[in-house]
Design a protein around this motif. Structure first.
Motif, PDB file in Angstrom:
ATOM      1  N   LEU B 107     153.593 -40.255 119.970  1.00  0.00           N
ATOM      2  CA  LEU B 107     152.251 -40.674 120.402  1.00  0.00           C
ATOM      3  C   LEU B 107     151.309 -40.816 119.221  1.00  0.00           C
ATOM      4  O   LEU B 107     150.502 -41.751 119.157  1.00  0.00           O
ATOM      5  CB  LEU B 107     151.701 -39.668 121.413  1.00  0.00           C
ATOM      6  CG  LEU B 107     152.440 -39.613 122.756  1.00  0.00           C
ATOM      7  CD1 LEU B 107     151.908 -38.482 123.619  1.00  0.00           C
ATOM      8  CD2 LEU B 107     152.317 -40.939 123.498  1.00  0.00           C
ATOM      9  N   GLN B 108     151.412 -39.901 118.281  1.00  0.00           N
ATOM     10  CA  GLN B 108     150.516 -39.966 117.120  1.00  0.00           C
ATOM     11  C   GLN B 108     150.821 -41.180 116.256  1.00  0.00           C
ATOM     12  O   GLN B 108     149.933 -41.738 115.618  1.00  0.00           O
ATOM     13  CB  GLN B 108     150.627 -38.678 116.299  1.00  0.00           C
ATOM     14  CG  GLN B 108     149.965 -37.496 116.980  1.00  0.00           C
ATOM     15  CD  GLN B 108     150.090 -36.216 116.185  1.00  0.00           C
ATOM     16  OE1 GLN B 108     151.028 -36.064 115.399  1.00  0.00           O
ATOM     17  NE2 GLN B 108     149.178 -35.296 116.405  1.00  0.00           N
ATOM     18  N   ALA B 109     152.074 -41.596 116.234  1.00  0.00           N
ATOM     19  CA  ALA B 109     152.431 -42.755 115.412  1.00  0.00           C
ATOM     20  C   ALA B 109     151.990 -44.055 116.050  1.00  0.00           C
ATOM     21  O   ALA B 109     151.860 -45.080 115.366  1.00  0.00           O
ATOM     22  CB  ALA B 109     153.946 -42.773 115.182  1.00  0.00           C
ATOM     23  N   GLY B 110     151.768 -44.040 117.366  1.00  0.00           N
ATOM     24  CA  GLY B 110     151.318 -45.261 118.015  1.00  0.00           C
ATOM     25  C   GLY B 110     152.106 -45.602 119.272  1.00  0.00           C
ATOM     26  O   GLY B 110     151.922 -46.685 119.841  1.00  0.00           O
ATOM     27  N   GLY B 111     152.975 -44.711 119.708  1.00  0.00           N
ATOM     28  CA  GLY B 111     153.732 -44.975 120.923  1.00  0.00           C
ATOM     29  C   GLY B 111     152.836 -44.912 122.156  1.00  0.00           C
ATOM     30  O   GLY B 111     151.753 -44.312 122.135  1.00  0.00           O
ATOM     31  N   PHE B 112     153.305 -45.535 123.250  1.00  0.00           N
ATOM     32  CA  PHE B 112     152.513 -45.625 124.477  1.00  0.00           C
ATOM     33  C   PHE B 112     153.351 -45.059 125.611  1.00  0.00           C
ATOM     34  O   PHE B 112     154.499 -45.452 125.801  1.00  0.00           O
ATOM     35  CB  PHE B 112     152.164 -47.084 124.751  1.00  0.00           C
ATOM     36  CG  PHE B 112     151.131 -47.285 125.814  1.00  0.00           C
ATOM     37  CD1 PHE B 112     149.785 -47.245 125.498  1.00  0.00           C
ATOM     38  CD2 PHE B 112     151.495 -47.540 127.127  1.00  0.00           C
ATOM     39  CE1 PHE B 112     148.818 -47.450 126.477  1.00  0.00           C
ATOM     40  CE2 PHE B 112     150.541 -47.739 128.115  1.00  0.00           C
ATOM     41  CZ  PHE B 112     149.196 -47.692 127.788  1.00  0.00           C
ATOM     42  N   ASP B 189     143.269 -41.295 121.978  1.00  0.00           N
ATOM     43  CA  ASP B 189     143.368 -40.614 120.689  1.00  0.00           C
ATOM     44  C   ASP B 189     141.974 -40.472 120.065  1.00  0.00           C
ATOM     45  O   ASP B 189     140.971 -40.879 120.661  1.00  0.00           O
ATOM     46  CB  ASP B 189     144.368 -41.315 119.754  1.00  0.00           C
ATOM     47  CG  ASP B 189     143.861 -42.655 119.266  1.00  0.00           C
ATOM     48  OD1 ASP B 189     142.698 -43.013 119.549  1.00  0.00           O
ATOM     49  OD2 ASP B 189     144.633 -43.360 118.583  1.00  0.00           O
ATOM     50  N   HIS B 191     140.557 -42.078 117.898  1.00  0.00           N
ATOM     51  CA  HIS B 191     139.889 -43.348 117.629  1.00  0.00           C
ATOM     52  C   HIS B 191     139.516 -44.076 118.923  1.00  0.00           C
ATOM     53  O   HIS B 191     139.094 -45.237 118.871  1.00  0.00           O
ATOM     54  CB  HIS B 191     140.800 -44.249 116.793  1.00  0.00           C
ATOM     55  CG  HIS B 191     141.146 -43.663 115.465  1.00  0.00           C
ATOM     56  ND1 HIS B 191     140.248 -43.622 114.425  1.00  0.00           N
ATOM     57  CD2 HIS B 191     142.280 -43.080 115.010  1.00  0.00           C
ATOM     58  CE1 HIS B 191     140.821 -43.044 113.374  1.00  0.00           C
ATOM     59  NE2 HIS B 191     142.053 -42.705 113.704  1.00  0.00           N
ATOM     60  N   ARG B 193     141.645 -44.874 121.290  1.00  0.00           N
ATOM     61  CA  ARG B 193     142.723 -45.761 121.728  1.00  0.00           C
ATOM     62  C   ARG B 193     143.521 -45.071 122.840  1.00  0.00           C
ATOM     63  O   ARG B 193     143.912 -43.904 122.700  1.00  0.00           O
ATOM     64  CB  ARG B 193     143.650 -46.096 120.559  1.00  0.00           C
ATOM     65  CG  ARG B 193     142.952 -46.880 119.465  1.00  0.00           C
ATOM     66  CD  ARG B 193     143.870 -47.166 118.321  1.00  0.00           C
ATOM     67  NE  ARG B 193     144.304 -45.979 117.614  1.00  0.00           N
ATOM     68  CZ  ARG B 193     144.427 -45.896 116.286  1.00  0.00           C
ATOM     69  NH1 ARG B 193     144.149 -46.938 115.538  1.00  0.00           N
ATOM     70  NH2 ARG B 193     144.842 -44.788 115.719  1.00  0.00           N
ATOM     71  N   HIS B 238     147.406 -53.484 122.422  1.00  0.00           N
ATOM     72  CA  HIS B 238     146.293 -52.575 122.102  1.00  0.00           C
ATOM     73  C   HIS B 238     146.822 -51.311 121.444  1.00  0.00           C
ATOM     74  O   HIS B 238     147.923 -50.893 121.712  1.00  0.00           O
ATOM     75  CB  HIS B 238     145.504 -52.197 123.350  1.00  0.00           C
ATOM     76  CG  HIS B 238     144.698 -53.340 123.905  1.00  0.00           C
ATOM     77  ND1 HIS B 238     145.275 -54.335 124.654  1.00  0.00           N
ATOM     78  CD2 HIS B 238     143.391 -53.661 123.804  1.00  0.00           C
ATOM     79  CE1 HIS B 238     144.355 -55.209 125.001  1.00  0.00           C
ATOM     80  NE2 HIS B 238     143.186 -54.823 124.484  1.00  0.00           N
TER      81      HIS B 238
END
Lengths: 769, 238
Positions: B107-112, B189, B191, B193, B238
Motif C-alpha cells: 500500500l505504501q508503494a502505491g498498491g490499491f 494516504d 497525500h 490519495r 489515480h
C-alpha cells in the motif's frame, strides 16, 4: 626581429630594417651618366683582351679569380659613384597628427608586472612629469589622446585616466578615434593596452578600413601574456530560465595557472546561501565540471558560482561569476493521451502530483469512444476526445502519447501532432506499449518522421496470434549511456560512475516494442538489455524543427515504484518523471516570447530586446502591436516600442538605456486587431561588471594582428622608445620625400676592404705578388 | 507453503499467466480464522466471481486484462507487480506478521486494495483491528458520492446494498448480521490519495459470481459490475 640582430643590421647598413621596409632604393645619377659608364666599360673590353695573352707565372684559374676580385672592386666603386640612396616618405615635424589610444578599462589595474598595475606605464609616460617617449612624440607630432574602454573619447589630460571602464571594445575605439581624426593629416594611431578585448565584436572590418585609409596602428602591449598564479571561473553554461523547483545541472569551466593538481571547492550561492558545492581537482589548464542544484525560489535569481581565492593569485575578482536565471513560477500544461487503462497513467500522475509547476491533463480512452478526462481546467476541455484543431492542441506545451494506435487518429491529426513539434515547438513524448510505436502502426505516418527512433511497418498477425499475446516482449535491464549518465534528466549521482551505479540498482522493466535503431542525429540516454535483446534504445530524443521528440520504449516504468527490490523511500521513479516532464516542456516557446540580448549589462550600455510573436496556430505575425513594458529596479515603469525587423517573420526589436543599477523586469504584450496574442516576461540586470577581470592576460596575438594588418608595429614597454622614430616614416600625414645616402654604409667599405684584401692574399698565396 | 486453494488454482489455469498483460485481477490470499476454505475466507466466490467479472470487464472496457483469476499471497515478493488487489471476508482476517508487512509495503508503494463482502459491526471491528496493524493511525472514512470513484467510468449515484446470492434470489432481506446499511469507505494516504476502498455491508463478489443466473436481480449485478469497473479504472489512473 631580435633587437641584437636589428642592431647589427643597422651598423652594417646604416639604417634600421624598418627604413628598408618602408623606403625605396634608388641611384643618385642620371641615366646618361650611367650610359656613359657602360660605354666606357665596353670600350675597355679590347684593352682587357689585349692583356689576355700576357701569361707570366699565372695559371688560367689564377687569372680568373684575380680578374673576378678586381672586377667586383671596380663594380662596387662604380656603384658608389652612382650614389645609391634610400628614398623615404618622412613626416614633417609638427605638421602631422597622431592619435594615442589609452586603455582605460579595469583590467589595467591588474598588477601583474613587478607588482605594478598595467596602467602605471601609461601614467609614467604621459604623467605630469613627462617622459622621453612623450617628448619625442610631441616633438614630431601633434598628439591627440583618447581614452577607451567601451568606446573612445577625447582626452585632454592623460592623468585623468581612472582605469574604471567595465568593458574593452577595441574595434569601436579604433573606429571612433580614426573618424575623429579623419579631417587632419594622420600619421597613425598608437594603442596602449593589454589587448584584453571582451566585446565579442569582430575586428576584421575595422582593420580593413584602417588599412584602406592608410592609417597604421602601432600597439604597445602592457601586462603579462601568462599569469604565474591564477584561478578563474571562465565559463558557466546555465539556462536563462527554468521552472521553479527544477533541478539544474550547470557546466562550469575553471581555468588555472600555477595550481595544477590542487583541489578547490566550487560553491553555488543563491542570494548568499550556498545551494550546492563540490570539490574540483584542477588537473589541466581548463577543467569543466557539472554541478547540481535546485532553483527553489521563484523570480529573477542571481546565482553565484565561486571558488575561494588562493594565496598568490594575481586576480581575485575572476574567482566568481554571477548568472541571472529567471525561475518561472508557472504551470505548463501537458496532454497525456492514453489509449487504454494502464498503470503508467496512475504512477506518472502520482510521480508529478506534488510538482506544482506541472499540470498533466490526462485523456484516457477507457472503452471505444469513451474517455475519462483527468485534471482538466473546464468541462469543455477535451470533451470530444483528442484535439481536432491546431488551436486546441497547441495550447499544450507537452504531449505524451501512450498505448494508442495510429489508426485512432485522422491523417490531419497525425500531421497536427508532427506540427506540434516542428512548428509549435512543443515537446512530444511517446511511451512504449502494445499499441505504440511500430506495433501501433505509426510507420509511414507524419508522427514517424518526428520520432527519434526508426519504426518498421507493423506485422500482419492472425487473430490466433493476437490472442496468444503480444508480437514482441522482453524484459530489459536499463542502464544509461555515457551521455545519459551525465544528462540532466538521467543523471542520478554526482558523476558518471555514481550515476551508472545508481541505475544498476533498478528493477528490470518490460517492453512490448521491438526498437532496434535510432535516427541519425538522435541521442540515446538509456538502453536496455535482456533475454534476446542485446541493446534496445530505451530513452532517446532528438530536436525536430522548433521542438523535441522523446521516445521511452518501455511500458511499465511503474515497476521502479512498486517492485519489491525498490526501497519505499527510493525516489528514483518520481524524480525521473519530474525531470523528464519538466525537460519535455522546457524551452517550449509560447505565442509571445521576449528576451534581452544579454542577461547582464554594464551601466550605460543599451539593452537590446527581441520579441517573437505567433498566433494561436503558431504562425508568425508581422502586423502585431508589440510593446515592452520595463519596470526599473526602483519600480518606475516605461514602455519600449518594438518594431518588426522585416528581416524575419514575427520578430520585433527594441532597446532601452538603463539609468540605474539592478534587475529590470521586461513584460511584452502583443495585440493584433484588438485581440491579445499573449504576454511574456524576461529579466536583465544592469550592474558593474567584472568582465575585465576574466581572460585578462595580455593578449599579444590580437595586438600583433592589429599592427600587422594596418602596417603598424608592435612594441612592449622595453622597445617602445623606438616608436616615435618609426612613426616618422609613415605614409599618412604631412610628409616629404627624403633621400638617404647608402654609398657610405659600413657594409660597402667592409666589402671593398675584404675584396682588395682577398686579392692581395691570393697573390701572396700563389706567389704572384 | 501455498494454501491448498492456491495449489488447486494452479491446476485451473486457463491460459499461460506468463503472457504479459496490463491488468491482472489479483485476489489476496491471506490467513484467516475460518477453518473452511469456502466459508469466511479469502477464497469465498473464488474463482468464479473473478472470472465472471473479468468477462464483463473485458467486454465493457478496452482494458488489456488477463482472462483468469490471479490469487497472490501477501508475502509474495511479486505482489508489487500487480498494483490492484481484491480481498473478501476480512471480518475473519487474521494476518500473520509477514502478511501485515507485505500488505503495508504494498500500500505504501502505491498498491490499491478493494475490500468486499463483510458485514456488521463485529466484522468491521475485526477488519479495523487488522488494518491498524497494517497502517496504524490511518482512519477509515466514508467516501463521498461526489468522489471520482463514482464517476470515472460509470456514473453511480447511490450506494446499493448487494445481498448474498441466496437472499438476492429469494428476495429476502439484503442485509446480514447488523449490517443494515451499505457503505463505501476508504483509507487515504498522507497525500490524500485513496489507497483502500472498503465495501461494507455489501457483497459485490456474489453479484459477479451469479450475474449470469436469470434469478439473480439485474439491479444488483449491474451495480456490482459498475462499481467494479470504476474501482479498476480509478485504481489505474489515480
Amino acid at each position: 626581429m631580435a633587437s641584437w640582430v636589428e642592431s647589427i643590421f643597422e651598423f652594417l647598413f646604416k639604417y634600421r630594417p624598418l627604413l628598408y621596409e618602408r623606403g625605396e632604393l634608388s641611384l643618385g645619377v642620371s641615366w646618361p651618366l650611367i650610359l656613359a659608364g657602360v660605354v666606357a666599360v665596353v670600350l675597355a673590353v679590347p684593352t682587357v683582351l689585349r692583356y689576355r695573352d700576357v701569361r707570366g707565372k699565372s695559371s688560367a684559374r689564377d687569372r680568373l679569380v684575380l680578374t673576378g676580385l678586381r672586377t667586383a672592386v671596380l663594380l662596387l666603386v662604380l656603384y658608389c659613384l652612382f650614389r645609391p640612396s634610400l628614398s623615404l616618405s618622412t613626416i614633417v615635424p609638427q605638421r602631422s597628427f597622431v592619435g594615442i589610444l589609452l586603455d582605460d578599462s579595469r583590467s589595467m589595474q591588474i598588477a601583474d608586472v613587478e607588482n605594478e598595475p598595467r596602467g602605471r606605464f601609461i601614467q609614467d609616460t604621459f604623467g605630469p612629469e613627462g617622459s622621453a617617449l612623450a617628448k619625442a612624440l610631441s616633438d614630431k607630432f601633434i598628439v591627440r589622446f583618447f581614452r577607451f574602454s567601451e568606446t573612445a573619447q577625447r582626452l585632454n589630460d592623460p592623468a585623468a585616466l581612472a582605469f574604471a571602464g567595465a568593458r574593452t571594445h577595441l574595434s569601436r575605439a579604433l573606429t571612433r578615434s580614426a573618424e575623429e581624426l579623419s579631417n587632419v593629416p594622420l600619421a597613425g594611431l598608437i594603442v596602449m593596452s593589454d589587448g584584453a578585448d571582451n566585446s565579442n565584436a569582430a575586428i576584421s572590418d575595422t582593420l580593413l578600413e584602417l588599412q584602406a585609409r592608410k592609417v597604421p596602428v602601432s600597439t604597445v602591449g602592457l601586462g603579462r601574456e601568462r599569469f604565474t598564479k591564477d584561478i578563474e571561473i571562465s565559463r558557466v553554461e546555465a539556462p536563462r530560465s527554468v521552472l521553479v523547483g527544477s533541478s539544474l545541472i550547470v557546466d562550469v569551466t575553471i581555468s588555472q595557472r600555477g595550481f595544477n593538481g590542487e583541489t578547490v571547492r566550487l560553491d553555488v550561492e543563491d542570494d548568499g546561501r550556498i545551494v550546492s558545492s563540490r570539490e574540483v581537482e584542477l588537473s589541466s589548464e581548463a577543467t569543466t565540471v557539472r554541478i547540481h542544484f535546485t532553483a527553489a525560489d521563484p523570480g529573477a535569481r542571481i546565482f553565484r558560482f565561486r571558488v575561494a581565492t588562493k594565496e598568490g593569485e594575481m586576480v581575485s575578482q575572476n574567482n566568481q561569476r554571477d548568472q541571472l536565471i529567471y525561475v518561472e513560477d508557472e504551470r505548463p500544461k501537458i496532454l497525456y493521451f492514453e489509449g487504454e487503462p494502464r498503470y503508467e497513467v496512475k504512477f506518472i500522475r502520482r510521480a508529478v502530483a506534488d510538482d506544482e509547476n506541472l499540470q498533466v491533463v490526462c485523456l484516457l480512452r477507457t472503452a471505444e469512444n469513451k474517455y475519462y478526462r483527468i485534471d482538466i481546467d473546464d468541462p469543455e476541455e477535451l470533451a470530444s476526445g483528442f484535439p481536432k484543431t491546431r488551436e486546441e492542441l497547441f495550447k499544450y506545451r507537452g504531449l505524451i502519447l501512450g498505448s494508442i494506435e495510429a489508426s485512432h487518429f485522422t491523417h490531419d491529426q497525425l500531421r497536427m501532432i508532427a506540427d506540434f513539434v516542428s512548428q509549435r515547438g512543443g515537446g512530444l513524448l511517446v511511451l512504449g506499449g502494445r499499441l505504440a510505436l511500430s506495433e501501433g502502426g505509426y510507420a509511414g505516418t507524419p508522427v514517424a518522421d518526428v520520432l527519434p527512433v526508426v519504426l518498421s511497418p507493423a506485422k500482419d498477425r492472425s487473430e490466433a496470434e493476437e490472442l496468444a499475446g503480444p508480437a514482441f516482449f522482453s524484459t530489459l535491464t536499463v542502464k544509461p549511456t555515457p551521455f545519459g549518465a551525465t544528462h540532466p534528466v538521467t543523471q542520478f549521482g554526482p558523476d558518471l560512475d555514481a550515476s551508472s551505479e545508481r541505475w544498476a540498482t533498478l528493477a528490470p522493466l518490460s517492453t512490448l516494442n521491438d526498437v532496434t535503431a535510432v535516427k541519425p542525429g538522435a541521442t540515446t540516454l538509456l538502453t536496455g538489455s535482456g533475454p534476446g535483446v542485446d541493446e534496445q534504445p530505451v530513452l532517446v530524443f532528438q530536436r525536430y524543427g522548433r521542438g523535441k521528440s522523446i521516445a521511452f520504449t518501455v511500458n511499465d516504468s511503474w515497476q521502479w515504484q512498486m517492485h519489491h527490490d525498490m526501497p519505499l523511500e527510493d525516489m528514483m521513479h518520481e524524480l525521473l518523471w519530474r525531470k523528464l516532464l519538466r525537460w519535455l516542456v522546457s524551452y517550449v516557446p509560447q505565442q509571445v516570447a521576449i528576451s534581452a540580448e544579454k542577461h547582464r549589462y554594464a551601466p550605460g550600455e543599451s539593452v537590446s530586446l527581441l520579441a517573437e510573436t505567433d498566433d494561436d496556430r503558431f504562425l508568425k505575425v508581422n502586423n502585431a502591436q508589440v510593446t515592452a513594458t520595463v519596470r526599473t529596479p526602483s519600480g518606475e515603469r516605461f514602455d519600449v516600442p518594438m518594431e518588426w525587423t522585416v528581416d524575419k517573420d514575427g520578430e520585433y526589436r527594441g532597446n532601452f538605456l538603463p539609468r540605474e543599477k539592478g534587475i529590470y523586469e521586461i513584460t511584452v504584450s502583443a495585440m493584433r486587431d484588438g485581440v491579445e496574442l499573449g504576454t511574456a516576461r524576461a529579466f536583465t540586470e544592469s550592474e558593474d561588471l567584472d568582465d575585465e577581470y576574466f581572460q585578462a592576460e595580455m593578449r599579444m596575438p590580437l595586438l600583433e594582428r592589429v599592427a600587422a594588418e594596418t602596417g603598424g608595429r608592435v612594441y612592449t614597454p622595453d622597445t617602445v622608445a623606438r616608436l616615435p622614430e618609426d612613426m616618422t616614416y609613415a605614409e599618412g600625414g604631412m610628409t616629404v620625400r627624403e633621400q638617404h645616402d647608402l654609398w657610405d654604409m659600413p657594409f660597402i667599405f667592409l666589402m671593398l676592404v675584404g675584396l682588395v684584401g682577398s686579392e692581395w692574399g691570393y697573390r701572396k698565396l700563389r706567389g704572384l705578388a | 507453503m501455498l494454501p491448498q486453494a492456491l495449489q488447486q488454482y494452479r491446476s485451473l489455469e486457463i491460459s499461460d499467466p506468463r503472457v504479459p498483460r496490463e491488468f491482472y485481477f489479483s485476489r489476496a490470499a491471506y490467513t484467516g480464522r475460518s477453518r473452511f476454505r469456502n466459508y469466511r475466507s479469502w477464497h469465498v466466490d473464488f474463482p468464479k466471481a473473478d472470472r465472471q467479472f473479468l468477462i464483463g470487464l473485458r467486454r465493457l472496457t478496452n482494458l488489456d486484462a488477463f482472462e483468469a483469476e490471479n490469487p497472490l499471497r501477501l508475502t509474495d515478493p511479486n505482489l508489487g507487480r500487480f498494483p490492484f488487489l481484491y480481498t473478501v471476508e476480512v471480518g475473519y482476517m487474521a494476518l500473520t506478521q509477514l502478511e501485515v508487512e507485505g500488505l503495508r509495503r504494498y500500500l505504501q508503494a502505491g498498491g490499491f486494495l478493494v475490500v468486499d463482502d463483510f458485514w456488521g459491526t463485529y466484522e468491521f471491528e475485526n477488519f479495523q483491528d487488522q488494518f491498524q496493524r497494517i497502517l496504524p493511525g490511518y482512519p477509515i472514512v466514508d467516501i463521498p458520492l461526489d468522489h471520482p470513484i463514482f464517476s470515472c467510468f460509470y456514473h453511480v449515484e447511490e450506494i446499493i446494498q448487494v445481498p448474498n446470492v441466496g437472499q438476492g434470489m429469494q428476495g429476502g432481506p439484503t442485509w446480514e448480521s447488523d449490517g443494515y446499511y451499505p457503505a463505501l469507505k476508504g483509507v487515504y494516504d498522507e497525500h490524500g490519495r485513496l489507497m483502500v476502498v472498503i465495501n461494507w455491508n455489501t457483497d459485490l463478489g456474489d453479484a459477479w459470481e451469479w450475474a449470469e443466473n436469470p434469478y439473480y436481480p439485474l439491479k444488483f449485478s449491474t451495480y456490482a459490475y459498475q462499481m467494479g469497473v470504476n474501482f479498476i479504472i480509478y485504481a489505474m489512473s489515480h
